[in-house]
Design a protein around this motif. Sequence first.
Motif, PDB file in Angstrom:
ATOM      1  N   ARG A 131      42.348  44.414  43.031  1.00 38.90           N
ATOM      2  CA  ARG A 131      41.037  43.908  43.427  1.00 38.90           C
ATOM      3  C   ARG A 131      40.374  43.215  42.244  1.00 38.90           C
ATOM      4  O   ARG A 131      40.242  43.810  41.167  1.00 38.90           O
ATOM      5  N   LYS A 132      39.958  41.987  42.430  1.00 34.33           N
ATOM      6  CA  LYS A 132      39.398  41.151  41.365  1.00 34.33           C
ATOM      7  C   LYS A 132      38.251  41.867  40.660  1.00 34.33           C
ATOM      8  O   LYS A 132      37.287  42.305  41.297  1.00 34.33           O
ATOM      9  N   LEU A 133      38.353  41.955  39.349  1.00 36.52           N
ATOM     10  CA  LEU A 133      37.373  42.686  38.553  1.00 36.52           C
ATOM     11  C   LEU A 133      36.150  41.843  38.212  1.00 36.52           C
ATOM     12  O   LEU A 133      35.030  42.357  38.142  1.00 36.52           O
ATOM     13  N   HIS A 134      36.353  40.568  37.954  1.00 40.09           N
ATOM     14  CA  HIS A 134      35.288  39.689  37.477  1.00 40.09           C
ATOM     15  C   HIS A 134      35.004  38.639  38.553  1.00 40.09           C
ATOM     16  O   HIS A 134      35.799  37.719  38.755  1.00 40.09           O
ATOM     17  N   LEU A 135      33.895  38.776  39.244  1.00 44.37           N
ATOM     18  CA  LEU A 135      33.561  37.878  40.345  1.00 44.37           C
ATOM     19  C   LEU A 135      32.858  36.620  39.825  1.00 44.37           C
ATOM     20  O   LEU A 135      32.019  36.688  38.931  1.00 44.37           O
ATOM     21  N   TRP A 136      33.211  35.491  40.414  1.00 47.71           N
ATOM     22  CA  TRP A 136      32.706  34.193  39.963  1.00 47.71           C
ATOM     23  C   TRP A 136      31.632  33.674  40.927  1.00 47.71           C
ATOM     24  O   TRP A 136      31.836  33.638  42.135  1.00 47.71           O
ATOM     25  N   GLY A 137      30.512  33.233  40.357  1.00 43.92           N
ATOM     26  CA  GLY A 137      29.492  32.562  41.146  1.00 43.92           C
ATOM     27  C   GLY A 137      29.021  33.400  42.321  1.00 43.92           C
ATOM     28  O   GLY A 137      28.767  34.609  42.199  1.00 43.92           O
ATOM     29  N   ASP A 138      28.902  32.762  43.486  1.00 49.36           N
ATOM     30  CA  ASP A 138      28.365  33.478  44.632  1.00 49.36           C
ATOM     31  C   ASP A 138      29.366  34.402  45.311  1.00 49.36           C
ATOM     32  O   ASP A 138      29.074  34.981  46.351  1.00 49.36           O
ATOM     33  N   GLU A 139      30.557  34.575  44.725  1.00 50.01           N
ATOM     34  CA  GLU A 139      31.440  35.645  45.201  1.00 50.01           C
ATOM     35  C   GLU A 139      30.704  36.986  45.203  1.00 50.01           C
ATOM     36  O   GLU A 139      31.000  37.872  46.014  1.00 50.01           O
ATOM     37  N   THR A 140      29.769  37.140  44.271  1.00 54.18           N
ATOM     38  CA  THR A 140      29.030  38.403  44.177  1.00 54.18           C
ATOM     39  C   THR A 140      28.204  38.684  45.435  1.00 54.18           C
ATOM     40  O   THR A 140      27.794  39.828  45.661  1.00 54.18           O
ATOM     41  N   LEU A 141      27.950  37.655  46.251  1.00 52.99           N
ATOM     42  CA  LEU A 141      27.195  37.846  47.486  1.00 52.99           C
ATOM     43  C   LEU A 141      28.063  38.386  48.622  1.00 52.99           C
ATOM     44  O   LEU A 141      27.531  38.930  49.593  1.00 52.99           O
ATOM     45  N   TYR A 142      29.381  38.218  48.486  1.00 58.10           N
ATOM     46  CA  TYR A 142      30.275  38.538  49.595  1.00 58.10           C
ATOM     47  C   TYR A 142      31.244  39.681  49.289  1.00 58.10           C
ATOM     48  O   TYR A 142      31.698  40.363  50.209  1.00 58.10           O
TER      49      TYR A 142
END
Length: 296
Positions: A131-142
């Motif tokens: 599972r991706k550890l470092h989220l980019w941009g608006d990935e943090t919203l989803y």
Amino acid sequence: MRKHEKSESIESSKLSCQELLTIACVQFEPRFGDVDYNIGKSVELIERASNSGAQVIVLPELCSTGYVFRTRSEAFELAETIPGGPASKAWSDVARRLGVIIISGIAELDGNNIYNSAVIVTSSGVLGVYRKLHLWGDETLYFEPGNLGAPVFDTPYGRISVAICYDGWFPEIFRIAAMQGADLVCIPTNWVPISSQESNGIPISTILHQAAAHSNGLVIACADRVGVERGQRFVGHSLIIDHTGWPIVGPASGDREEVIIGTVDLGLARRSRNLNKYNNLLDDRRADVYSTFSEL
């Protein structure tokens, strides 16, 4: 026995598989929300890679769904459970039929949580999930940030670690993989243009991963996508990098579907961590100094 000789002995004992490995990175353009098309296209390209001799096949980030979500509910509708979802089932079936290992990006549903994940599939089925550890941009919203750490998976073709896209901007990811005895790091990715970079220049992403391969004695395989999705352009340039930091194949084009294939010597890669009779990339670490800053 010198400490670097001891490290080589330990690392060599971790791998009883063949040392020559043929890797493919699949670069294509998923269609957002068209899961059936994306799965069918990925299977077609996996078969092409296998027919050309590939044993480990890497696909892009979120390649079964597309990348540019607009709402969390949209991501929730397209995400799937692992195993049992349509993409992980299709990739398990083709891996079993062809006898290959597949590492592919997927939107993972776990209860009410959604993760930007990669599934690792062998001829025996799903081996594991990253599972991706470092989220980019608006990935943090989803998506939720990854909560499974940075595992290394034992396979018949060596010890494989996984990172996704923006994870590659953090050197710790590759060092942790190397310290756990990884031979190969597979990178499903959706690289986008960086504003400070010339449009026709080499993407900084390729340079970062070349440096990581060199400084850790790792083979790194990056599979990017191409095309424009909901206004977002992706840069392509998939590549396979050997332990010296130089690409053995690629970078691929910035705008075309491609399957790039290269063969690496994992035994040579492991031995390369001994730079000379005095220096070893892992044993020369000054953990006594680094630990001072570990909580900063």
